[in-house]
Design a protein around this motif. Structure first.
Motif, mmCIF file in Angstrom:
data_model
loop_
_atom_site.group_PDB
_atom_site.id
_atom_site.type_symbol
_atom_site.label_atom_id
_atom_site.label_comp_id
_atom_site.label_asym_id
_atom_site.label_seq_id
_atom_site.Cartn_x
_atom_site.Cartn_y
_atom_site.Cartn_z
ATOM 1 N N LEU A 1 0.836 -1.194 0.000
ATOM 2 C CA LEU A 1 0.000 0.000 0.000
ATOM 3 C C LEU A 1 0.874 1.249 0.000
ATOM 4 C CD1 LEU A 1 -1.347 -2.257 2.161
ATOM 5 C CD2 LEU A 1 -3.172 -0.562 2.153
ATOM 6 N N GLY A 2 0.630 2.146 -0.943
ATOM 7 C CA GLY A 2 1.374 3.398 -1.007
ATOM 8 C C GLY A 2 0.771 4.288 -2.068
ATOM 9 N N THR A 3 1.212 5.557 -2.110
ATOM 10 C CA THR A 3 0.626 6.490 -3.073
ATOM 11 C C THR A 3 1.649 7.375 -3.792
ATOM 12 O OG1 THR A 3 -1.494 6.511 -1.908
ATOM 13 C CG2 THR A 3 -1.047 8.356 -3.375
ATOM 14 N N PRO A 4 2.504 8.165 -3.096
ATOM 15 C CA PRO A 4 3.334 9.152 -3.794
ATOM 16 C C PRO A 4 4.578 8.551 -4.447
ATOM 17 C CG PRO A 4 3.746 9.286 -1.459
ATOM 18 C CD PRO A 4 2.673 8.262 -1.646
ATOM 19 N N GLU A 5 5.394 9.437 -5.016
ATOM 20 C CA GLU A 5 6.572 9.016 -5.771
ATOM 21 C C GLU A 5 7.546 8.212 -4.922
ATOM 22 O OE1 GLU A 5 8.175 8.244 -9.115
ATOM 23 O OE2 GLU A 5 6.643 9.827 -9.188
ATOM 24 N N VAL A 6 7.786 8.637 -3.671
ATOM 25 C CA VAL A 6 8.733 7.894 -2.824
ATOM 26 C C VAL A 6 8.240 6.473 -2.573
ATOM 27 C CG1 VAL A 6 9.801 9.871 -1.671
ATOM 28 C CG2 VAL A 6 7.662 8.932 -0.765
ATOM 29 N N ALA A 7 6.918 6.309 -2.459
ATOM 30 C CA ALA A 7 6.361 4.969 -2.265
ATOM 31 C C ALA A 7 6.444 4.148 -3.540
ATOM 32 C CB ALA A 7 4.917 5.073 -1.791
ATOM 33 N N ALA A 8 6.396 4.811 -4.697
ATOM 34 C CA ALA A 8 6.554 4.105 -5.969
ATOM 35 C C ALA A 8 7.968 3.551 -6.102
ATOM 36 C CB ALA A 8 6.239 5.048 -7.132
ATOM 37 N N THR A 9 8.958 4.315 -5.670
ATOM 38 C CA THR A 9 10.341 3.832 -5.690
ATOM 39 C C THR A 9 10.508 2.634 -4.763
ATOM 40 O OG1 THR A 9 11.131 6.069 -6.153
ATOM 41 C CG2 THR A 9 12.751 4.500 -5.322
ATOM 42 N N THR A 10 9.874 2.700 -3.591
ATOM 43 C CA THR A 10 9.912 1.571 -2.658
ATOM 44 C C THR A 10 9.290 0.334 -3.291
ATOM 45 O OG1 THR A 10 9.912 2.940 -0.664
ATOM 46 C CG2 THR A 10 9.030 0.720 -0.442
ATOM 47 N N LEU A 11 8.161 0.512 -3.988
ATOM 48 C CA LEU A 11 7.506 -0.616 -4.655
ATOM 49 C C LEU A 11 8.440 -1.267 -5.670
ATOM 50 C CD1 LEU A 11 5.128 -2.407 -5.449
ATOM 51 C CD2 LEU A 11 4.287 -0.523 -6.892
ATOM 52 N N SER A 12 9.104 -0.461 -6.486
ATOM 53 C CA SER A 12 10.034 -1.010 -7.487
ATOM 54 C C SER A 12 11.156 -1.793 -6.825
ATOM 55 C CB SER A 12 10.628 0.127 -8.330
ATOM 56 O OG SER A 12 9.644 0.766 -9.096
ATOM 57 N N THR A 13 11.702 -1.241 -5.743
ATOM 58 C CA THR A 13 12.800 -1.911 -5.040
ATOM 59 C C THR A 13 12.347 -3.231 -4.440
ATOM 60 O OG1 THR A 13 13.739 0.267 -4.521
ATOM 61 C CG2 THR A 13 14.570 -1.613 -3.271
ATOM 62 N N LEU A 14 11.168 -3.243 -3.827
ATOM 63 C CA LEU A 14 10.636 -4.476 -3.248
ATOM 64 C C LEU A 14 10.368 -5.520 -4.332
ATOM 65 C CD1 LEU A 14 8.122 -3.026 -0.618
ATOM 66 C CD2 LEU A 14 10.161 -4.365 -0.105
ATOM 67 N N HIS A 15 9.829 -5.067 -5.447
ATOM 68 C CA HIS A 15 9.554 -5.999 -6.544
ATOM 69 C C HIS A 15 10.841 -6.639 -7.056
ATOM 70 C CE1 HIS A 15 9.094 -6.966 -10.864
ATOM 71 N NE2 HIS A 15 7.966 -7.506 -10.467
ATOM 72 N N ASP A 16 11.872 -5.824 -7.258
ATOM 73 C CA ASP A 16 13.153 -6.354 -7.733
ATOM 74 C C ASP A 16 13.742 -7.343 -6.731
ATOM 75 O OD1 ASP A 16 12.872 -4.756 -9.939
ATOM 76 O OD2 ASP A 16 14.293 -3.226 -9.290
ATOM 77 N N ALA A 17 13.616 -7.015 -5.444
ATOM 78 C CA ALA A 17 14.170 -7.898 -4.413
ATOM 79 C C ALA A 17 13.415 -9.216 -4.322
ATOM 80 C CB ALA A 17 14.142 -7.188 -3.055
ATOM 81 N N SER A 18 12.146 -9.214 -4.717
ATOM 82 C CA SER A 18 11.322 -10.424 -4.582
ATOM 83 C C SER A 18 11.651 -11.495 -5.612
ATOM 84 C CB SER A 18 9.839 -10.057 -4.706
ATOM 85 O OG SER A 18 9.503 -9.718 -6.046
ATOM 86 N N LEU A 19 12.370 -11.120 -6.668
ATOM 87 C CA LEU A 19 12.586 -12.052 -7.779
ATOM 88 C C LEU A 19 13.375 -13.287 -7.378
ATOM 89 C CD1 LEU A 19 13.273 -9.485 -10.650
ATOM 90 C CD2 LEU A 19 11.117 -10.607 -10.034
ATOM 91 N N ASP A 20 14.228 -13.165 -6.348
ATOM 92 C CA ASP A 20 14.986 -14.340 -5.903
ATOM 93 C C ASP A 20 14.685 -14.672 -4.440
ATOM 94 O OD1 ASP A 20 16.198 -12.177 -4.776
ATOM 95 O OD2 ASP A 20 18.243 -12.730 -5.334
ATOM 96 N N GLN A 21 13.454 -14.348 -4.003
ATOM 97 C CA GLN A 21 13.044 -14.615 -2.629
ATOM 98 C C GLN A 21 11.813 -15.522 -2.629
ATOM 99 O OE1 GLN A 21 14.733 -13.538 0.081
ATOM 100 N NE2 GLN A 21 16.222 -12.464 -1.208
ATOM 101 N N ASN A 22 11.414 -15.968 -1.438
ATOM 102 C CA ASN A 22 10.227 -16.821 -1.350
ATOM 103 C C ASN A 22 8.989 -15.997 -1.017
ATOM 104 O OD1 ASN A 22 10.795 -16.298 1.385
ATOM 105 N ND2 ASN A 22 9.797 -18.202 2.015
ATOM 106 N N TRP A 23 8.944 -14.731 -1.502
ATOM 107 C CA TRP A 23 7.764 -13.882 -1.343
ATOM 108 C C TRP A 23 7.531 -13.085 -2.623
ATOM 109 C CZ3 TRP A 23 9.232 -8.724 -1.717
ATOM 110 C CH2 TRP A 23 10.559 -8.410 -1.380
ATOM 111 N N GLU A 24 6.271 -12.695 -2.832
ATOM 112 C CA GLU A 24 5.926 -11.921 -4.012
ATOM 113 C C GLU A 24 4.838 -10.906 -3.661
ATOM 114 O OE1 GLU A 24 3.802 -13.800 -7.170
ATOM 115 O OE2 GLU A 24 3.041 -15.403 -5.851
ATOM 116 N N ILE A 25 4.817 -9.807 -4.398
ATOM 117 C CA ILE A 25 3.778 -8.793 -4.230
ATOM 118 C C ILE A 25 2.622 -9.190 -5.142
ATOM 119 C CG2 ILE A 25 3.204 -6.352 -4.437
ATOM 120 C CD1 ILE A 25 6.212 -5.763 -4.058
ATOM 121 N N VAL A 26 1.512 -9.615 -4.539
ATOM 122 C CA VAL A 26 0.392 -10.141 -5.319
ATOM 123 C C VAL A 26 -0.617 -9.059 -5.679
ATOM 124 C CG1 VAL A 26 0.627 -12.470 -4.382
ATOM 125 C CG2 VAL A 26 -0.857 -10.810 -3.215
#
Length: 378
Positions: A47-72
């Motif tokens: 959950l997020g809205t502004p630009e700083v939260a969008a950057t966080t979303l991208s970082t979390l998504h990239d980190a999830s690619l080799d982890q046992n969690w995903e943003i659904v």
């Protein structure tokens, strides 16, 4: 004949395939049996809205690619109308980023909407992550993710709970500032602390630079602790409770606070306010050139020069002695606020000392505009 190792390997592969199916019945089974959860993919709603939260979303998504969690799924504020784009509805920065990443997006008007809460429950999240979402989360929401909801908050909690933590931190002259990863509870920003990082800053830094810096640091810290949160090593019970007695409120910034009140603020207070409000709504002064009508000047950049207090105190604005200096404004206590960059209404920003060039031979003075409510009470 199967060896013990091959049996173990087959079991792990079977569990992974079951985790990918994600049927409701098996999801409940995963939560009952911790050994099965160890290998299933954890489901995260962001959950997020502004630009700083969008950057966080991208970082979390990239980190999830080799982890046992995903943003659904992603939850963000509804699209807004932009006048300059023909009244077209425009998604929030987080909404745009989610679309680019191919993540389903939910945009409820209110987080307590029953249909939204039903949809969240259908997602069966293991964890929810919030970063500058901008809405209060009801108890039913908080009860849905099995591992809870965690938040990235850009302050050293319990200091600066509320909507404008970075702005209030800078306005108060805090150094260091910081970021906290914490569990979300019903009371705003009052949940137990998972991790906290202090960040020293320069006197020249403003909310424009500090806010994204803190979210970047907070996102990296969240990624570091996520495995322990999802595995149950970290829980609300093992996290550090906040001391409510030490809490301070970071009330939402309003445009009514924008004026630099040099008649009762020190130069340091004005400078810190300018730093805190640099992103929005910025600050301003009323300046009168000679006998002309006063003009409102947006103050974009300031500093406090190292110099003795001015005596006697006047409202005359002077130009600094060198070409690198700006305009010197004397505050009520004799301290000096230096204006470095300004912007008159309807004009582009420029170096503050150039304002004097526009009024050659005329004295610039700061003035206090008496508002109607002040006039009626005097």
């Amino acid at each position: 004949m199967f060896t013990p190792f091959s049996l173990i390997l087959m079991s792990v592969l079977l569990v992974r395939s079951i985790g990918a199916w994600q049927s409701p019945a098996l999801s409940r089974l995963h939560h009952r049996h911790s050994w099965l959860c160890l290998y299933s993919t954890k489901r995260i709603v962001y959950l997020g809205t502004p630009e700083v939260a969008a950057t966080t979303l991208s970082t979390l998504h990239d980190a999830s690619l080799d982890q046992n969690w995903e943003i659904v799924s992603v939850v963000t504020q509804p699209p807004t109308r932009r006048r300059r784009k023909g009244d077209k509805l425009e998604p929030s920065p987080v909404g745009k980023t989610a679309e680019l990443l191919g993540i389903p997006v939910l945009t409820p008007q209110k987080a307590n909407d029953p249909q939204f809460l039903d949809a969240l429950q259908d997602l069966q999240p293991d964890l929810c992550i919030t970063a500058a979402y901008g809405q209060y989360l009801p108890k039913r929401f908080l009860a849905t993710p099995t591992a809870g909801t965690v938040n990235i908050h850009p302050s050293l909690l319990p200091k600066w709970r509320g909507a404008s933590p970075v702005q209030r931190s800078l306005q108060a002259g805090d150094n260091p500032v910081g970021v906290t990863v914490l569990y979300t509870v019903s009371k705003m920003d009052a949940g137990p602390i998972i991790s906290q990082i202090s960040v020293p800053i320069e006197d020249t830094e403003t909310s424009i630079t500090v806010l994204p810096k803190l979210f970047e640091i907070g996102t990296k810290e969240l990624i570091r602790v996520l495995p322990d949160i999802l595995s149950g090593q970290i829980t609300p019970e093992t996290a550090t409770p906040q001391d409510d007695a030490q809490a301070t409120a970071a009330h939402l910034i309003s445009t009514a606070e924008s004026e630099l009140k040099v008649w009762n603020q020190t130069a340091r207070e004005c400078h810190n306010q300018n730093r805190g409000f640099a992103m929005w709504p910025q600050t301003y002064l009323w300046i009168q050139p000679g006998d002309r009508e006063p003009i409102q000047i947006k103050v974009l950049e300031t500093r406090v020069p190292v110099m003795d207090p001015i005596e006697p105190v006047t409202n005359t604005i002077t130009v600094g002695p060198t070409r690198q200096d700006g305009l010197y404004v004397t505050c009520f206590d004799g301290s000096v606020l230096e204006l470095l960059k300004v912007q008159p209404a309807t004009k582009k920003a420029f170096a503050a000392r150039d304002l004097q060039n526009g009024y050659p031979g005329e004295t610039l003075r700061w003035i206090r505009q008496i508002k109607d409510d002040e006039e009626s009470s005097s």
